[in-house]
Structures are given as structure tokens and as C-alpha cells.
Design a protein around this motif. Structure first.
Motif, short mmCIF file in Angstrom:
data_model
loop_
_atom_site.label_atom_id
_atom_site.label_comp_id
_atom_site.label_asym_id
_atom_site.label_seq_id
_atom_site.Cartn_x
_atom_site.Cartn_y
_atom_site.Cartn_z
N PHE A 66 49.00 -1.92 11.29
CA PHE A 66 48.02 -2.93 10.88
C PHE A 66 46.70 -2.22 10.60
O PHE A 66 46.25 -1.40 11.38
N LYS A 67 46.12 -2.49 9.44
CA LYS A 67 44.83 -1.91 9.08
C LYS A 67 43.78 -3.01 9.17
O LYS A 67 43.81 -3.95 8.39
N ASN A 68 42.89 -2.88 10.13
CA ASN A 68 41.84 -3.87 10.29
C ASN A 68 40.74 -3.62 9.26
O ASN A 68 40.09 -2.57 9.29
#
Length: 149
Positions: A66-68
Motif C-alpha cells: 500500500f502506498k500512502n
């Protein structure tokens, strides 16, 4: 030296066969493009990552995680670095953001976080965007002051 022995500079003359100018030239017809297929057509440009119809590597490799998009990046500066600056007499009693930029500990567009590695003996007033708990305690234990920007 005269006109009879002039030559172009070495490497300046390339192969300049004119393609597609009739059969008599030796490179008419398909103009060295072969028969059919995308590469023989005008306007062809290969897409980045195209592997001839084989599933491209970028699509074969599994993606995960997951890339915030709201993540804030901080440039870390440790306590031992601050102590070294004091020992080298580059700073005296205050360390603010402008000083950090001039000492190249960070760039003007970065946020700075003071990290707790090493020991600090000098009494410093340190201004930064964030502090770890250990760094904050160490600065205050040495008689210094913590200023959050």
C-alpha cells in the motif's frame, strides 16, 4: 594542399543510402523494412515495455502493499551529528532550520526530524519539524530546549 586531395573528417560521413527510391537503387520495394507487420508501417512507434505481444514484465510481476499518498517524508538528523557540529564549533547554542540548510543537513524543501542516536552533552536550542521521544529527552536532559516548527 589543393582541391584534389580534400577529404571529409574521419567519422563525419555516414552510410547515406536513400531508401524507397525505386528498384534500381537496390533498396526500393520494401525499403529494407521487410514484409508486413507493425514495423513495416509508417507511423509505427514501439510502446515502452512492449515485448512483442508476450506479457510484459511490468504486468507479470505481482504487486502488493500500500502506498500512502499523504505520507510525509522527514530528513533525519541524529544527536551524534549535532554533538559533532558543536565539537567542530560550527554551531554554538542554537540550531534552527536555516542553519541546518546552510550546513547541508537538509534542503530547504525538506522537513527535519531529530533522531535519538548518539549522545548530546551540549546545551542547545534545537528547532525542527519533529523529534523522537529519546531525542527530546536527551536534549532537555542536557539543559537544552526543543522548538517544534
Amino acid at each position: 594542399m589543393d582541391l584534389s586531395n580534400l577529404k571529409p573528417a574521419a567519422g563525419s560521413v555516414q552510410n547515406n543510402k536513400r531508401l524507397g527510391r525505386g528498384e534500381g537503387s537496390g533498396s526500393g520495394g520494401t525499403a529494407s523494412r521487410g514484409h508486413k507487420g507493425a514495423k513495416s508501417r509508417s507511423g509505427y512507434s514501439r510502446k515502452i515495455g512492449f515485448e512483442g505481444g508476450q506479457m510484459p514484465l511490468q504486468r507479470r510481476v505481482p504487486k502488493f502493499g500500500f502506498k500512502n499518498i499523504n505520507r510525509k517524508e522527514y530528513q533525519g538528523v541524529n544527536l551524534d551529528t549535532l554533538q559533532q557540529l558543536v565539537d567542530d564549533k560550527k554551531i554554538k547554542d542554537t540550531l534552527d532550520f536555516d542553519t541546518m540548510v546552510s550546513l547541508r543537513l537538509a534542503t530547504k524543501n525538506e522537513n527535519v526530524k531529530i533522531l535519538g542516536r548518539g549522545e548530546l552533552n551540549a546545551k542547545l536550542k534545537v528547532s525542527a519539524h519533529k523529534f523522537t521521544a529519546t531525542a527530546k529527552n536527551a536534549i532537555e536532559a542536557a539543559g537544552g530546549e526543543v522548538v517544534i516548527l
